[in-house]
Design an enzyme around this catalytic site. Sequence first.
Site, PDB file in Angstrom:
ATOM      1  N   TYR A 139       0.857  -1.176   0.000  1.00 32.90           N
ATOM      2  CA  TYR A 139       0.000   0.000   0.000  1.00 32.90           C
ATOM      3  C   TYR A 139       0.890   1.221   0.000  1.00 32.90           C
ATOM      4  CZ  TYR A 139      -3.779  -3.049   1.594  1.00 32.90           C
ATOM      5  OH  TYR A 139      -4.708  -4.038   1.711  1.00 32.90           O
TER       6      TYR A 139
ATOM      7  N   HIS B 174      -6.747   1.333  -2.188  1.00 34.34           N
ATOM      8  CA  HIS B 174      -6.486  -0.103  -2.328  1.00 34.34           C
ATOM      9  C   HIS B 174      -5.021  -0.340  -2.669  1.00 34.34           C
ATOM     10  CE1 HIS B 174     -10.616  -1.309  -2.060  1.00 34.34           C
ATOM     11  NE2 HIS B 174     -10.961  -0.446  -2.977  1.00 34.34           N
TER      12      HIS B 174
ATOM     13  N   LYS C  59      -4.759  -5.137  -9.368  1.00 36.49           N
ATOM     14  CA  LYS C  59      -3.441  -5.087  -8.750  1.00 36.49           C
ATOM     15  C   LYS C  59      -2.445  -5.632  -9.756  1.00 36.49           C
ATOM     16  CE  LYS C  59      -5.291  -6.068  -4.183  1.00 36.49           C
ATOM     17  NZ  LYS C  59      -5.928  -4.795  -4.075  1.00 36.49           N
TER      18      LYS C  59
END
Lengths: 404, 448
Positions: free
Chosen positions: A303, A311, A358
Amino acid sequence: MSLITPSNRSKGRRKGGPRNNENNRIYGNPLPVIFNTPTERPPIYKALGLFGIPIHEILNPHCEGFVDVATRSVWVSDSKQSMLLWQRGFFGKGDLSRSEPSWLARQINARKQAGKGLTSEEITAKRRAERKQFKLDRAQAIAAAAADAEAAFAEGRVVPTPGVAPDGTRLIPSAATWKPSTSLEEVPQLTQDDDDEGDGDTELEEPLENIEHLQLTFPEAFFLSWTLDCLTVCNSEGEPLTLAQVWTLFQDAHSPTLLLSIPPPQRRFDNPFLVNYAVYHHYRSLGWVVKSGIKFCVDYLLYKRGPVFHHAEFAIVVCPVYEDPADQTNSPFDLQNASPFSWSWLSTINRVNSQVQKTLILTYVTIPALSRLREDVLSSPACLAHYSVREVVLRRFIPARMRD
Amino acid sequence: MVVWTGRNYRRGYLFHLQCISSKWTYSSTSTARPVIPKRGEKDFEPTSAGGSGLQLHVLDRSRNAMFGALRATRTIANKSISYAVWYPDIARAHVTVARGIHFTAMGHSVARQNAAEDGSSKLQKRLELLPEEALYLVERGAMLCFKQTQADITGMDDIEGAPMSVQQAFAEMIGQEDLSLEKYQVFAYFRRLGYVVTRSEPPTSAYPAPPPLQVQKAVSPSVFQRLYSLFPLFISRFSRIWRRSFDWWRPLGLGRWIYYDMKYATIFRSLRFIPSGHSVPPKSTEPRPVTKSSPYKIFYNIYKPSTSFRKTAPPPPDFFVVVVDARSTVMPSLHELTALFDVLPETPPPLPRQRGVPSAKPPNINAPASNSPLAPTLQPPSLSLRRMFRWMLPSTPAPPSVSTQQQKPNPFAALKAGKRSAVIAAVDAGNISFFRFSQGAFEEWPMI
């Protein structure tokens, strides 16, 4: 406003907003140690201040944790210290909560039945209930439309497009336009312990005791106690351990002879604690907040500032690489991902993480050969300088879209 | 408007049709042209056992559309077809009649001995195709290929050889010149999308070589150089060790109470002592960690369709593709990846979208991300002195920032793009998955 619809904040409010400012205030420190200029200033500081040398004082919250070898974690029981470790750097996880230790707050909310300060677990439960209702409504609408189309076909009429009424309105709801028909007044009760007898006044109820503790993994605990010196690790009897003892204990906790009372075998460089700590330390030193990635089939998530802000952007898979293949065959630890894995598994992890936006990173950690270094290098953290960390970014390549 | 229900139609069906179009059959309007029907919406499940009346009706209509599309004969006009002769001994197809736009991106010219009628032989240049290029054109139906024979059986003077069917073409050309079925499938996939595909390593000297790439190779240095640059950060820390009595048990030495100009950034920077980065190759006790039979070598150079491609002077490629069989090979190991990245050029980090005034030329962004093994931590002593007496010094102009607000690359975009990238195509029985492996550079973009 329904929780499942995307929030439609105007652009002007995106940067500011009271909640963002609040978060910046609470979670502004990236580490548990903070600096401040001492309020009383002896003259020497003032003199130095003239030269432009700012003098800072370091405030070190000396936290205490108890090691639990069976779960390979360090427990911090004091609630103030737990909140402090969580708010400054997002270390650890409450064992009865999703991330932040919020069990006590949830119990208080459940007793008061007032949804004022909803914790993240309660918000999630509410959102899931709404989404379930939406799915039921949608399924009913689809079934009704299909029955209409079927009836029209059987009679020989022109079959209408399912989902669109003759006057053009949409029959099947979509997530963007659905509103809950009845407002969900009841916050879903997570525990029903002593609500039967309670009646709002707290005198009749037994006082709530916080039974939750904060769990730190071994890499997190070692980072706090070694680099920042803000955590003292105690063993189960309560005696504080020195750093050297902590170092050996964390390594021995991974050995397969743990439960037997024989001493552990020769220390090795491919101890899972050392490999994972090298990766954890590398990313923490670059300023990332490193959390567990088990939810997405990976080892770590990165993060930028913390989970409350945005996120995670990157998902890390730790791939150990042995300098000496003989070490791998003789190893008592079966390190995960030490051998290159198959394309189907790589494809699986990549797809899971692409769905949640991601980027997958393969982090290769090279493990030094036992033949090259003496074993007593392992007795201190100096061995960490012999590992090396390399990253490889993995993304899907779609030729049809890269043509431009 | 009726909604179609059913399976989706793959374009690949049409390309597996067997069709031989030659001089004798005249392709005319008598055969229906194949049409790929429009896709519709999928239905979730049959409503009653076997499906309701409406569902069965729509399903039948979709099936008929599919069979109709497959049943049609593929044709090509006589004036557009090319002819070639396949020579098995040199594994090349010599194009005798070249028509169409395919040959701007495929084929190369080779000088061969041409036996003239009077017995003397002279060198003549002719257009030749690699096996995959020839096979692609034959499968498409744009070329008719003949196999070289000794006897003249066709009775035609200008074409020599026996006509080959598509099956025969596959059988002849797959396996020649390092071409496997997986590599052909990747080649055909890219060509159908419009890319230009060439080989990275020229199979013969006559094949146009790709331009040499500017590569900063991680050469294996001498022992002394290796000692100095092996762990760049470690060495710099080592020099700090003697200055500040570095204790491995207290890497920051936070026991003191007061500190000069301590910030979080300083703390994080002094914690970076684990060596990282791709500038030094990983060590191994094996002399050759990458075996000779490793399949991880760049095979194809890919150019985007929009670039102007000249066969005689190819520009630098856009992508580099490795083709592997997904069932029999595993992921590349670190050593194989390093060997792969060593031959690739670096790409600068992606610039953000230009808003308003476009800049004339993007500056060299690689300046802050310098790859020199000397760590940047040797600067602080002089800078700190300057900072201490900043109030005394005349105002010095700030060093020209490399990037203005518009041109500074976004750290996340730069981290995701990586520095060098290779595309690995894993072919699993015809299904191709493309993965882009890039060298990450997290140590150059710290967050704090």
